[in-house]
Design an enzyme around this catalytic site. Sequence first.
Site, PDB file in Angstrom:
ATOM      1  NE  ARG A  90     -10.532 -10.975  10.558  1.00 31.24           N
ATOM      2  CZ  ARG A  90     -11.441 -11.806   9.913  1.00 31.24           C
ATOM      3  NH1 ARG A  90     -11.265 -11.045   8.239  1.00 31.24           N
ATOM      4  NH2 ARG A  90     -12.617 -12.302  10.700  1.00 31.24           N
ATOM      5  CG  ASP A 106       7.409   0.547  -2.378  1.00 31.23           C
ATOM      6  OD1 ASP A 106       8.068   1.214  -1.813  1.00 31.23           O
ATOM      7  OD2 ASP A 106       7.870  -0.988  -2.301  1.00 31.23           O
ATOM      8  CE  LYS A 134      11.969  -1.320   5.933  1.00 29.08           C
ATOM      9  NZ  LYS A 134      11.627  -2.096   4.707  1.00 29.08           N
ATOM     10  CE1 TYR A 153      13.284  -5.981   0.800  1.00 27.40           C
ATOM     11  CE2 TYR A 153      11.223  -6.346   0.819  1.00 27.40           C
ATOM     12  CZ  TYR A 153      12.472  -6.882   1.603  1.00 27.40           C
ATOM     13  OH  TYR A 153      12.327  -7.382   2.307  1.00 27.40           O
TER      14      TYR A 153
END
Length: 381
Positions: A45, A170, A195, A98
Amino acid sequence: MTQHNNIPVKPKVTPIYQTSVFTFDDLTELEAYFEQPSQRYMYARYSNPNANELAEEVSKLEQGDGGVVTSSGMSAIFTAILLFCQSGDHVLCAEEIYGGSAVLLNQELNRMGISVSYVPVEDLYDLTAFVKPNTRLLLAETMSNPLLRVLDIARLATACHSKNIKLVIDNTFASPVVTRPLSLGADVVIHSVTKYLAGHSDVTAGVVVTKGEEQVNRIRKIMMHLGLNLSPFESWLAVRGLKTLRLRIKQHSSNALAIAQYLDQYPKVNRVYYPGLATHPDHELASQQGQGLFGGMLSFAIADDEEVVNTFMRSLPTIPFAPSLAGVSTSISHPVRTSHRSLNPAKRDALGITMGVIRLSVGVEEPEEILAELEAALNAI
Ligand SMILES: Cc1ncc(COP(=O)(O)O)c(C=O)c1O
């Protein structure tokens, strides 16, 4: 060089380190980790070789000083906002964004005491009327989802810094092949790696890249403490995808331009949104900022009638309706019913995101194949 059963192992490609923890010989070795955590691994992690490789590769592409990879694009946006904000702070957000980013701000960060105001695209370069004493940052997309408005990142950075606020970009739709926001003055760049960066519709991931050692360390801590890390396998898949990013973006872009030009003269198409078209309001800016590439996303409007939209979708021979984007194969989506579903309907209409708007994620197939499919479906409506 590592060894296995005394045999040297020198793989060309980084193997998948599918382990949740790394081992230590003794307390001395453990202390060495705490002295220089970036030189060793302890717990997956915190960091693992595959996640680090992905973060480094994206940071190089975005010309940052370092980055972290996260479990999704949403957790990347969350990390970027927490880098600068705490309870009591205020953020600005470009109005065309978005839908999931708006939901994060409106429904989750809002109840944690971080408030938000939305700024229309035409007001983004003079934020005087929107900035408050507690405003910390502006969140915006290089190319907006779904209407492909292109922002002038250098101008935006100047506008933000003159008000002493940070600019978080973004860059998911553009990719660093088209635009590198950090080199134009942005403070942080994020991606939904899901994406273009991963590119094959088989990974969910995010990345945050920034400048300056202090900020890089801070985003690492936020990712670690909130457990927003990415798994070794998904990191490995994304690194693999990233190797063909440049090639893919070139093909996505040239295909999208050909399709936008075709749709633009098709009678049943009311409007095409693609920055590569000379009629697009940001065409000149996009040409110069994107070095001649306009990306693989475009939207177009057919009749604002649900039945017509359904007929169009059902009449596409193989292109699927898939509420995501940026894979190697072409897909369509419907912003009103998917990505922008939770937006206030009146606001959505005012932005021009109406029932007839179809978002096309243009793949890397031969352009004639995609055109033949679209023609078949348009003829059916
Ligand atoms: C522009 C943009 N940013 C962020 C996200 C969120 O990414 P993810 O779905 O990987 O969490 C998306 C998802 O569609 C997006 O389109």
